[in-house]
Design a protein around this motif. Structure first.
Motif, PDB file in Angstrom:
ATOM      1  N   ARG A  56       7.962  27.969  -1.860  1.00  0.00           N
ATOM      2  CA  ARG A  56       6.743  27.829  -1.063  1.00  0.00           C
ATOM      3  C   ARG A  56       5.809  26.756  -1.636  1.00  0.00           C
ATOM      4  N   ILE A  57       5.692  26.748  -2.958  1.00  0.00           N
ATOM      5  CA  ILE A  57       4.860  25.722  -3.594  1.00  0.00           C
ATOM      6  C   ILE A  57       5.440  24.329  -3.334  1.00  0.00           C
ATOM      7  N   LEU A  58       6.779  24.235  -3.427  1.00  0.00           N
ATOM      8  CA  LEU A  58       7.432  22.935  -3.168  1.00  0.00           C
ATOM      9  C   LEU A  58       7.178  22.474  -1.741  1.00  0.00           C
ATOM     10  N   MET A  59       7.252  23.381  -0.770  1.00  0.00           N
ATOM     11  CA  MET A  59       7.008  23.011   0.625  1.00  0.00           C
ATOM     12  C   MET A  59       5.565  22.559   0.821  1.00  0.00           C
ATOM     13  N   THR A  72       0.822  -1.207   0.000  1.00  0.00           N
ATOM     14  CA  THR A  72       0.000   0.000   0.000  1.00  0.00           C
ATOM     15  C   THR A  72       0.855   1.256   0.000  1.00  0.00           C
ATOM     16  N   LEU A  73       1.875   1.277   0.861  1.00  0.00           N
ATOM     17  CA  LEU A  73       2.764   2.435   0.901  1.00  0.00           C
ATOM     18  C   LEU A  73       3.523   2.611  -0.406  1.00  0.00           C
ATOM     19  N   ALA A  74       3.924   1.509  -1.019  1.00  0.00           N
ATOM     20  CA  ALA A  74       4.639   1.607  -2.293  1.00  0.00           C
ATOM     21  C   ALA A  74       3.759   2.249  -3.361  1.00  0.00           C
ATOM     22  N   VAL A  75       2.493   1.828  -3.420  1.00  0.00           N
ATOM     23  CA  VAL A  75       1.571   2.422  -4.393  1.00  0.00           C
ATOM     24  C   VAL A  75       1.402   3.918  -4.136  1.00  0.00           C
ATOM     25  N   VAL A  76       1.219   4.280  -2.855  1.00  0.00           N
ATOM     26  CA  VAL A  76       1.031   5.693  -2.518  1.00  0.00           C
ATOM     27  C   VAL A  76       2.273   6.503  -2.878  1.00  0.00           C
ATOM     28  N   LEU A  77       3.449   5.974  -2.580  1.00  0.00           N
ATOM     29  CA  LEU A  77       4.692   6.689  -2.887  1.00  0.00           C
ATOM     30  C   LEU A  77       4.864   6.880  -4.390  1.00  0.00           C
ATOM     31  N   VAL A  78       4.531   5.849  -5.159  1.00  0.00           N
ATOM     32  CA  VAL A  78       4.636   5.972  -6.621  1.00  0.00           C
ATOM     33  C   VAL A  78       3.683   7.049  -7.129  1.00  0.00           C
ATOM     34  N   VAL A  79       2.452   7.026  -6.614  1.00  0.00           N
ATOM     35  CA  VAL A  79       1.480   8.040  -7.042  1.00  0.00           C
ATOM     36  C   VAL A  79       1.959   9.438  -6.666  1.00  0.00           C
ATOM     37  N   ILE A  80       2.471   9.594  -5.454  1.00  0.00           N
ATOM     38  CA  ILE A  80       2.967  10.912  -5.028  1.00  0.00           C
ATOM     39  C   ILE A  80       4.157  11.342  -5.873  1.00  0.00           C
ATOM     40  N   ALA A  81       5.059  10.386  -6.139  1.00  0.00           N
ATOM     41  CA  ALA A  81       6.241  10.729  -6.931  1.00  0.00           C
ATOM     42  C   ALA A  81       5.850  11.191  -8.329  1.00  0.00           C
ATOM     43  N   VAL A  82       4.920  10.478  -8.959  1.00  0.00           N
ATOM     44  CA  VAL A  82       4.535  10.822 -10.330  1.00  0.00           C
ATOM     45  C   VAL A  82       3.777  12.138 -10.360  1.00  0.00           C
ATOM     46  N   PHE A  83       2.706  12.217  -9.548  1.00  0.00           N
ATOM     47  CA  PHE A  83       1.867  13.411  -9.601  1.00  0.00           C
ATOM     48  C   PHE A  83       2.514  14.589  -8.875  1.00  0.00           C
ATOM     49  N   GLY A  84       3.257  14.334  -7.793  1.00  0.00           N
ATOM     50  CA  GLY A  84       3.895  15.423  -7.068  1.00  0.00           C
ATOM     51  C   GLY A  84       4.969  16.121  -7.886  1.00  0.00           C
ATOM     52  N   VAL A  85       5.832  15.322  -8.516  1.00  0.00           N
ATOM     53  CA  VAL A  85       6.891  15.914  -9.339  1.00  0.00           C
ATOM     54  C   VAL A  85       6.296  16.652 -10.529  1.00  0.00           C
ATOM     55  N   SER A  86       5.302  16.012 -11.165  1.00  0.00           N
ATOM     56  CA  SER A  86       4.660  16.671 -12.306  1.00  0.00           C
ATOM     57  C   SER A  86       4.009  17.983 -11.875  1.00  0.00           C
ATOM     58  N   LEU A  87       3.316  17.951 -10.724  1.00  0.00           N
ATOM     59  CA  LEU A  87       2.663  19.165 -10.239  1.00  0.00           C
ATOM     60  C   LEU A  87       3.694  20.252  -9.931  1.00  0.00           C
ATOM     61  N   PHE A  88       4.830  19.838  -9.364  1.00  0.00           N
ATOM     62  CA  PHE A  88       5.862  20.820  -9.025  1.00  0.00           C
ATOM     63  C   PHE A  88       6.382  21.521 -10.284  1.00  0.00           C
ATOM     64  N   PHE A  89       6.708  20.742 -11.304  1.00  0.00           N
ATOM     65  CA  PHE A  89       7.226  21.345 -12.527  1.00  0.00           C
ATOM     66  C   PHE A  89       6.173  22.226 -13.207  1.00  0.00           C
TER      67      PHE A  89
END
Length: 419
Positions: free
Chosen positions: A124-127, A9-26
């Protein structure tokens, strides 16, 4: 299993955060920078318009007059033909964001913003993204722990149930978990537990019945052997007693065979038509020596020549149980009486003793129920034997005790009696 569920479960959540979080940041970083450039371009156009309006009014454009139009965090450079350039604000540095706008009279306005302002907003957005991501990971961890506990707890419970079955505790738990697959396993385990419980009960009952039913033929056999020893000088008597003892052995063998047959199929029956007098007289011959030894009498009366339908060995066992009970717990003369009622043959056994206690009544046929410190199995087994032959064993009277064995009358004899 619980750890695997949590980790997956944590692996799935981390993958989702990594994909969408990095994309959202850029995406947000580019959006912030683009917005800043558009804002600088708009300010440059506004300042060009101010400069043009001053020139059109015949006013001279000076730093003092333009200072009020420039924000504090901007650097503005105004260039006019044939005039020295005007610089407002602190220079923004080499990496500053720059926007330039040219007027109709050849004047040029350049607006700069320090790169640090945009970088601070991006930070600030990154934080914010990091805080939201950490919150999502924490929530996912809690949810994973709860879900893993919810999924693994039924499996642990089912494992304990299976272990209990293996250790000889067949009680079903009747627990369900709201998961179709787990409930199916629980149903199977409960069904197995009920079947095991029935088998254990049948085995224990068979053992108890066997021990009790074998005791009566063995008692009679031992009495016959004692008679043989006591009459060893009389050859004819010895032969007679040996023949009776052999009959007892045959009865014992029949009891064992019947028990084995009943253990395989509780509904099996070998009912035949037989002469009830033969069975009654056989029991009289077997038990008279024991009654003589106690100074008591065993007598027979009633209607002769009756034929019943049943298993002779089982009927003999029922009568032997009643006669033995009268010998052990009764008093005075024990009487066997045969009669008919409707299409049934009745064999009554009575004595002159105190009878069945009032508080017992019909419960005397229940297993483990006894008013005389006995096993409480004899009458229960006897009733089962009678019912297996389609008959019944009843207590007609408590004092003096009258037990009656009801058997179906043979059809031919019933028709003859009707004629």
């Amino acid at each position: 299993m619980r750890r695997r569920l949590i980790n997956s479960t944590l692996a799935v959540v981390l993958v989702v955060i990594a994909v969408f979080g990095v994309s959202l940041f850029f995406v947000e970083a580019r959006s912030i920078e683009s917005t800043a450039r558009d804002r600088l371009q708009s300010e440059a156009a506004r300042l060009v318009a101010v400069v043009e309006s001053r020139i059109a009014a015949g006013e001279q454009v000076t730093a003092a007059k333009m200072a009020s139009f420039v924000p504090e965090d901007r650097h503005v450079l105004i260039e006019q033909p044939e005039h020295p350039p005007i610089s407002l604000g602190v220079p923004a540095g080499a990496n500053a964001l720059t926007a330039t706008e040219r007027g109709v009279n050849g004047e040029t306005v350049t607006v700069q913003q320090p790169r640090s302002v945009v970088d601070d907003e991006i930070t600030r957005i990154l934080m914010i993204i990091l805080v939201v991501s950490l919150g999502a990971v924490a929530a996912a961890a809690l949810l994973a722990v709860r879900q893993a506990a919810r999924v693994s707890a039924p499996l642990t419970d089912l494992a304990e149930t299976a272990e209990r079955l293996g250790s000889g505790d067949p009680r079903p738990r009747h627990r369900r978990y709201g998961v179709a697959e787990l409930d199916r396993v629980a149903d199977v385990l409960d069904g197995s537990a009920e079947r095991i419980a029935r088998m254990l009960t049948a085995e224990r009952r068979l053992a108890a019945d066997a021990s009790h039913q074998l005791r009566t033929p063995l008692t009679a056999l031992s009495m016959r052997l004692e008679e043989i020893i006591a009459t060893a000088d009389d050859r004819d008597t010895v032969q007679e007693e040996a023949a009776i003892a052999l009959t007892q052995v045959e009865r014992l063998t029949d009891v064992v065979q019947r028990l084995l047959t009943n253990s395989r199929d509780a509904r099996s029956s070998s009912a035949v038509g037989f002469d009830i007098d033969e069975v009654v007289l056989q029991q009289l011959e077997e038990w008279k020596p024991a009654y003589r030894g106690t100074g008591r009498a065993l007598v027979h009366s009633g209607k002769a020549g009756l034929r019943a339908v049943g298993t002779p060995g089982a009927v003999a066992q029922v009568l032997a149980t009643l006669i033995e009970n009268s010998l052990m717990h009764g008093a005075g003369t024990v009487a066997l009486r045969t009669r008919t009622t409707g299409n049934q043959v009745v064999v009554e056994v009575t004595d002159e003793g105190r009878g069945v206690p009032v508080e017992l009544g019909a419960r005397v046929f229940e297993r483990t129920v006894s008013g005389r410190n006995s096993t409480g199995l004899g009458l229960a087994v006897a009733r089962d034997l009678a019912e297996a032959d389609g008959g019944r064993l009843e207590l007609l009277q408590q004092r003096p005790p009258v037990f009656a064995l009801f058997l179906s009358r043979e059809a031919d004899q019933t028709a003859s009696a009707g004629e």
